[in-house]
Design a protein around this motif. Structure first.
Motif, short mmCIF file in Angstrom:
data_model
loop_
_atom_site.label_atom_id
_atom_site.label_comp_id
_atom_site.label_asym_id
_atom_site.label_seq_id
_atom_site.Cartn_x
_atom_site.Cartn_y
_atom_site.Cartn_z
N ALA A 51 0.93 -1.12 0.03
CA ALA A 51 0.12 0.03 -0.01
C ALA A 51 0.55 1.26 0.00
N GLY A 52 2.09 0.94 0.84
CA GLY A 52 2.74 2.60 0.66
C GLY A 52 3.17 2.85 -0.58
N LEU A 53 3.93 1.58 -0.95
CA LEU A 53 4.47 1.60 -2.74
C LEU A 53 3.70 2.09 -3.69
N ARG A 54 2.21 1.65 -3.92
CA ARG A 54 1.28 2.28 -4.35
C ARG A 54 1.09 4.39 -3.73
N GLU A 55 0.84 4.34 -2.67
CA GLU A 55 1.20 5.90 -2.56
C GLU A 55 1.55 6.34 -2.90
N MET A 56 2.85 5.63 -2.80
CA MET A 56 3.68 6.73 -3.64
C MET A 56 3.92 6.72 -4.76
N SER A 57 3.20 5.83 -5.58
CA SER A 57 3.34 6.12 -7.10
C SER A 57 2.76 7.05 -7.55
N GLN A 59 2.05 10.44 -7.11
CA GLN A 59 2.92 11.58 -7.58
C GLN A 59 4.78 10.94 -7.93
N PRO A 60 4.70 10.37 -8.51
CA PRO A 60 6.63 9.19 -8.64
C PRO A 60 7.82 10.54 -8.68
N PHE A 61 7.06 11.94 -9.38
CA PHE A 61 8.27 12.71 -9.56
C PHE A 61 8.72 13.39 -8.09
N THR A 62 7.63 13.64 -7.22
CA THR A 62 7.31 14.28 -5.74
C THR A 62 7.49 13.18 -4.09
N ARG A 63 6.93 12.15 -4.29
CA ARG A 63 6.61 11.23 -3.38
C ARG A 63 7.73 10.59 -2.77
N PRO A 64 8.30 9.67 -3.32
CA PRO A 64 9.70 9.07 -2.97
C PRO A 64 10.23 10.15 -2.11
#
Length: 72
Positions: A51-57, A59-64
């Protein structure tokens, strides 16, 4: 227990066993990056790594970068 928890997540969530990275330091580097991702997600309160990976995906250019503390 901790080692099993980490290996299970890497095997199931990241599908590590089917990785095509097999030569040189590639496998070690990818394992290190996967461990970093897992630890950072847990550090920020995600109990489900998937679920955390999905959330990060979303907004892939800012969230990570936010997760790593590298965002401007």
């Amino acid at each position: 227990m901790i080692e099993n928890r980490l290996h299970f997540v890497r095997d199931v969530t990241f599908d590590e066993d089917r990785s095509q990275v097999r030569t040189g330091y590639g496998p070690e580097n990818m394992a290190t990056l996967r461990n970093l991702a897992i630890n950072k997600l847990r550090e920020h309160g995600h109990t489900s790594i998937a679920a955390g990976l999905r959330e990060m995906s979303y907004q892939p250019f800012t969230r990570p970068l936010d997760l790593l503390g590298l965002a401007p």
